[in-house]
Design a protein around this motif. Sequence first.
Motif, PDB file in Angstrom:
ATOM      1  N   THR A  91      18.833   2.203 -11.656  1.00 38.07           N
ATOM      2  CA  THR A  91      19.570   2.531 -10.440  1.00 38.07           C
ATOM      3  C   THR A  91      18.771   2.113  -9.205  1.00 38.07           C
ATOM      4  O   THR A  91      17.583   1.797  -9.293  1.00 38.07           O
ATOM      5  CB  THR A  91      19.836   4.050 -10.344  1.00 38.07           C
ATOM      6  N   ASP A  92      19.437   2.156  -8.059  1.00 39.93           N
ATOM      7  CA  ASP A  92      18.749   1.961  -6.783  1.00 39.93           C
ATOM      8  C   ASP A  92      18.638   3.291  -6.044  1.00 39.93           C
ATOM      9  O   ASP A  92      18.515   3.348  -4.830  1.00 39.93           O
ATOM     10  CB  ASP A  92      19.462   0.914  -5.923  1.00 39.93           C
ATOM     11  N   ASP A  93      18.647   4.374  -6.819  1.00 41.37           N
ATOM     12  CA  ASP A  93      18.568   5.731  -6.284  1.00 41.37           C
ATOM     13  C   ASP A  93      17.129   6.111  -5.967  1.00 41.37           C
ATOM     14  O   ASP A  93      16.215   5.770  -6.721  1.00 41.37           O
ATOM     15  CB  ASP A  93      19.075   6.692  -7.368  1.00 41.37           C
ATOM     16  N   ALA A  94      16.928   6.848  -4.884  1.00 46.15           N
ATOM     17  CA  ALA A  94      15.585   7.331  -4.555  1.00 46.15           C
ATOM     18  C   ALA A  94      15.040   8.265  -5.633  1.00 46.15           C
ATOM     19  O   ALA A  94      13.823   8.432  -5.759  1.00 46.15           O
ATOM     20  CB  ALA A  94      15.597   8.042  -3.204  1.00 46.15           C
ATOM     21  N   ALA A  95      15.921   8.865  -6.426  1.00 45.37           N
ATOM     22  CA  ALA A  95      15.461   9.719  -7.520  1.00 45.37           C
ATOM     23  C   ALA A  95      14.707   8.928  -8.569  1.00 45.37           C
ATOM     24  O   ALA A  95      13.922   9.494  -9.339  1.00 45.37           O
ATOM     25  CB  ALA A  95      16.647  10.444  -8.161  1.00 45.37           C
ATOM     26  N   ASN A  96      14.941   7.614  -8.609  1.00 47.79           N
ATOM     27  CA  ASN A  96      14.287   6.767  -9.605  1.00 47.79           C
ATOM     28  C   ASN A  96      13.203   5.866  -9.039  1.00 47.79           C
ATOM     29  O   ASN A  96      12.347   5.381  -9.799  1.00 47.79           O
ATOM     30  CB  ASN A  96      15.330   5.913 -10.337  1.00 47.79           C
ATOM     31  N   SER A  97      13.213   5.620  -7.731  1.00 47.79           N
ATOM     32  CA  SER A  97      12.124   4.828  -7.129  1.00 47.79           C
ATOM     33  C   SER A  97      12.053   5.125  -5.642  1.00 47.79           C
ATOM     34  O   SER A  97      13.017   4.899  -4.910  1.00 47.79           O
ATOM     35  CB  SER A  97      12.320   3.325  -7.360  1.00 47.79           C
ATOM     36  N   GLU A 143       0.818  -1.212   0.000  1.00 43.74           N
ATOM     37  CA  GLU A 143       0.000   0.000   0.000  1.00 43.74           C
ATOM     38  C   GLU A 143       0.854   1.265   0.000  1.00 43.74           C
ATOM     39  O   GLU A 143       0.338   2.363  -0.146  1.00 43.74           O
ATOM     40  CB  GLU A 143      -0.926   0.000   1.215  1.00 43.74           C
ATOM     41  N   PHE A 144       2.171   1.128   0.191  1.00 45.80           N
ATOM     42  CA  PHE A 144       3.146   2.201   0.021  1.00 45.80           C
ATOM     43  C   PHE A 144       2.940   3.384   0.965  1.00 45.80           C
ATOM     44  O   PHE A 144       3.132   4.541   0.588  1.00 45.80           O
ATOM     45  CB  PHE A 144       3.176   2.661  -1.439  1.00 45.80           C
ATOM     46  N   ALA A 145       2.555   3.081   2.201  1.00 48.84           N
ATOM     47  CA  ALA A 145       2.511   4.106   3.236  1.00 48.84           C
ATOM     48  C   ALA A 145       3.928   4.343   3.749  1.00 48.84           C
ATOM     49  O   ALA A 145       4.668   3.399   4.022  1.00 48.84           O
ATOM     50  CB  ALA A 145       1.599   3.663   4.373  1.00 48.84           C
ATOM     51  N   GLY A 146       4.310   5.587   3.878  1.00 48.91           N
ATOM     52  CA  GLY A 146       5.637   5.911   4.376  1.00 48.91           C
ATOM     53  C   GLY A 146       6.009   7.325   4.010  1.00 48.91           C
ATOM     54  O   GLY A 146       5.321   8.000   3.233  1.00 48.91           O
ATOM     55  N   ALA A 147       7.116   7.772   4.559  1.00 53.41           N
ATOM     56  CA  ALA A 147       7.562   9.145   4.339  1.00 53.41           C
ATOM     57  C   ALA A 147       8.067   9.334   2.921  1.00 53.41           C
ATOM     58  O   ALA A 147       8.592   8.407   2.287  1.00 53.41           O
ATOM     59  CB  ALA A 147       8.669   9.493   5.336  1.00 53.41           C
ATOM     60  N   ALA A 148       7.921  10.548   2.405  1.00 55.17           N
ATOM     61  CA  ALA A 148       8.427  10.872   1.076  1.00 55.17           C
ATOM     62  C   ALA A 148       9.927  10.616   1.008  1.00 55.17           C
ATOM     63  O   ALA A 148      10.678  10.935   1.932  1.00 55.17           O
ATOM     64  CB  ALA A 148       8.126  12.329   0.750  1.00 55.17           C
ATOM     65  N   GLY A 149      10.353  10.007  -0.088  1.00 52.09           N
ATOM     66  CA  GLY A 149      11.760   9.697  -0.283  1.00 52.09           C
ATOM     67  C   GLY A 149      12.182   8.346   0.249  1.00 52.09           C
ATOM     68  O   GLY A 149      13.311   7.904   0.002  1.00 52.09           O
ATOM     69  N   ALA A 175       2.429  10.236   0.040  1.00 46.18           N
ATOM     70  CA  ALA A 175       0.973  10.323  -0.076  1.00 46.18           C
ATOM     71  C   ALA A 175       0.359   8.964  -0.388  1.00 46.18           C
ATOM     72  O   ALA A 175      -0.745   8.874  -0.917  1.00 46.18           O
ATOM     73  CB  ALA A 175       0.595  11.328  -1.164  1.00 46.18           C
ATOM     74  N   GLY A 176       1.111   7.886  -0.053  1.00 44.08           N
ATOM     75  CA  GLY A 176       0.580   6.540  -0.246  1.00 44.08           C
ATOM     76  C   GLY A 176       0.856   5.934  -1.595  1.00 44.08           C
ATOM     77  O   GLY A 176       0.169   4.991  -2.001  1.00 44.08           O
ATOM     78  N   HIS A 177       1.866   6.451  -2.308  1.00 46.93           N
ATOM     79  CA  HIS A 177       2.188   5.928  -3.634  1.00 46.93           C
ATOM     80  C   HIS A 177       3.672   5.562  -3.724  1.00 46.93           C
ATOM     81  O   HIS A 177       4.517   6.170  -3.065  1.00 46.93           O
ATOM     82  CB  HIS A 177       1.901   6.962  -4.725  1.00 46.93           C
ATOM     83  N   LEU A 178       3.961   4.598  -4.596  1.00 51.76           N
ATOM     84  CA  LEU A 178       5.316   4.347  -5.070  1.00 51.76           C
ATOM     85  C   LEU A 178       5.470   5.073  -6.397  1.00 51.76           C
ATOM     86  O   LEU A 178       4.609   4.947  -7.276  1.00 51.76           O
ATOM     87  CB  LEU A 178       5.547   2.850  -5.267  1.00 51.76           C
ATOM     88  N   VAL A 179       6.548   5.823  -6.549  1.00 53.26           N
ATOM     89  CA  VAL A 179       6.805   6.527  -7.807  1.00 53.26           C
ATOM     90  C   VAL A 179       8.096   5.998  -8.417  1.00 53.26           C
ATOM     91  O   VAL A 179       9.164   6.044  -7.791  1.00 53.26           O
ATOM     92  CB  VAL A 179       6.913   8.047  -7.586  1.00 53.26           C
ATOM     93  N   ILE A 180       7.979   5.471  -9.634  1.00 48.56           N
ATOM     94  CA  ILE A 180       9.136   5.071 -10.435  1.00 48.56           C
ATOM     95  C   ILE A 180       9.330   6.144 -11.492  1.00 48.56           C
ATOM     96  O   ILE A 180       8.376   6.513 -12.191  1.00 48.56           O
ATOM     97  CB  ILE A 180       8.913   3.693 -11.083  1.00 48.56           C
ATOM     98  N   THR A 215      18.236   7.388 -16.844  1.00 49.61           N
ATOM     99  CA  THR A 215      18.185   6.510 -15.674  1.00 49.61           C
ATOM    100  C   THR A 215      16.723   6.142 -15.419  1.00 49.61           C
ATOM    101  O   THR A 215      15.803   6.857 -15.823  1.00 49.61           O
ATOM    102  CB  THR A 215      18.758   7.185 -14.422  1.00 49.61           C
ATOM    103  N   SER A 216      16.523   5.025 -14.744  1.00 53.26           N
ATOM    104  CA  SER A 216      15.168   4.583 -14.418  1.00 53.26           C
ATOM    105  C   SER A 216      15.276   3.557 -13.302  1.00 53.26           C
ATOM    106  O   SER A 216      16.324   3.415 -12.662  1.00 53.26           O
ATOM    107  CB  SER A 216      14.472   4.012 -15.662  1.00 53.26           C
ATOM    108  N   ALA A 217      14.170   2.843 -13.045  1.00 51.15           N
ATOM    109  CA  ALA A 217      14.171   1.816 -11.995  1.00 51.15           C
ATOM    110  C   ALA A 217      13.392   0.596 -12.459  1.00 51.15           C
ATOM    111  O   ALA A 217      12.446   0.691 -13.258  1.00 51.15           O
ATOM    112  CB  ALA A 217      13.571   2.358 -10.707  1.00 51.15           C
ATOM    113  N   ARG A 218      13.809  -0.545 -11.923  1.00 51.61           N
ATOM    114  CA  ARG A 218      13.183  -1.840 -12.204  1.00 51.61           C
ATOM    115  C   ARG A 218      13.088  -2.588 -10.874  1.00 51.61           C
ATOM    116  O   ARG A 218      14.107  -3.017 -10.313  1.00 51.61           O
ATOM    117  CB  ARG A 218      14.006  -2.611 -13.231  1.00 51.61           C
ATOM    118  N   LEU A 219      11.877  -2.730 -10.364  1.00 46.39           N
ATOM    119  CA  LEU A 219      11.639  -3.390  -9.084  1.00 46.39           C
ATOM    120  C   LEU A 219      11.005  -4.747  -9.310  1.00 46.39           C
ATOM    121  O   LEU A 219      10.128  -4.902 -10.181  1.00 46.39           O
ATOM    122  CB  LEU A 219      10.714  -2.541  -8.213  1.00 46.39           C
ATOM    123  N   THR A 220      11.419  -5.739  -8.516  1.00 47.16           N
ATOM    124  CA  THR A 220      10.858  -7.077  -8.630  1.00 47.16           C
ATOM    125  C   THR A 220      10.582  -7.652  -7.236  1.00 47.16           C
ATOM    126  O   THR A 220      11.152  -7.196  -6.244  1.00 47.16           O
ATOM    127  CB  THR A 220      11.798  -8.047  -9.374  1.00 47.16           C
TER     128      THR A 220
END
Length: 284
Positions: free
Chosen positions: A75-81, A40-46, A86-91, A113-118
């Motif tokens: 990357t595994d950078d927060a800039a990419n994922s 559900e991606f609850a958590g602080a920004a970043g 606000a309750g979302h994951l942003v890639i 750059t981008s992100a790939r989560l599995t």
Amino acid sequence: MNRPLRLTLVLTLSALLGGCGSSPDMHRPEVARKLFWSAEFAGAAGTRPPSRSWNTETGNREAEGWGNNELQYYTDDAANSALDGAGHLVIAARRAPAGSQLPCYTRKFCPWTSARLTTEGKVTLTRGRAEIRAKLPTGTGLLPAIWMLGNNGVEWPGQGEIDICEVVGGEPRTVYATAHGPSYFNENGIGGSTTLPSDASQDFHVYAVDKQPHRITWSIDGKPYFTLTPAKLDRPGDWVFEQDMHLLLNIAVGGDWPGAPDSTTPSPATMTVDYVRLYGDGRG
């Protein structure tokens, strides 16, 4: 329903139903509808997505352009994922910063750059429903995807792949559903498509597959638009989907499909994921 209450109800239901296990009654609709895992991606920004459920794959050159001569360096950078608070994951796919030296397969350095989560090795769906509410980026050269790969240990395409949704480059209202297997892969993958009422980047939609014995059905916002069974394969024995499968979320840039980005391609181009929910039988 506000998000904190919804999150509490989802997590409580998940705990009551159990986090994993195989049921002999999966053919019963009431079993297939049971939630066994959710993000559900609850958590602080970043905040990065939790490592107990998500892996972040990185690179490009050593992955041979991710099989499609792609231009993004994952990357595994927060800039990419990261979570947005606000309750979302942003890639986010972004043009690489000036001076970046990110090794690329088709050129010296990757320009994006981008992100790939599995969820490989952590969360799998055996039978049931995968449901993802998301807003997908659109633009020339972009290829956002929500998909699954098999856990059978076989090299792709024998591994099996279910593309829950893909939006390709300059086709902002078209959503593709595709399955890949031993004798049907790449441009010979078997699938269908549907048209959204507006660009995929404008609104959230619920993208889903129902993975039942010898049948996979794709839907958007609860409306089915394509069903695949072994009978639709030229070689029905090449059906490889009666197995555990894990999830993947990514934004690819460039490559053979969807083509190169240009000056109109947005940066950042963002996939915003509201939730990921798995119902039925699996491990989470």
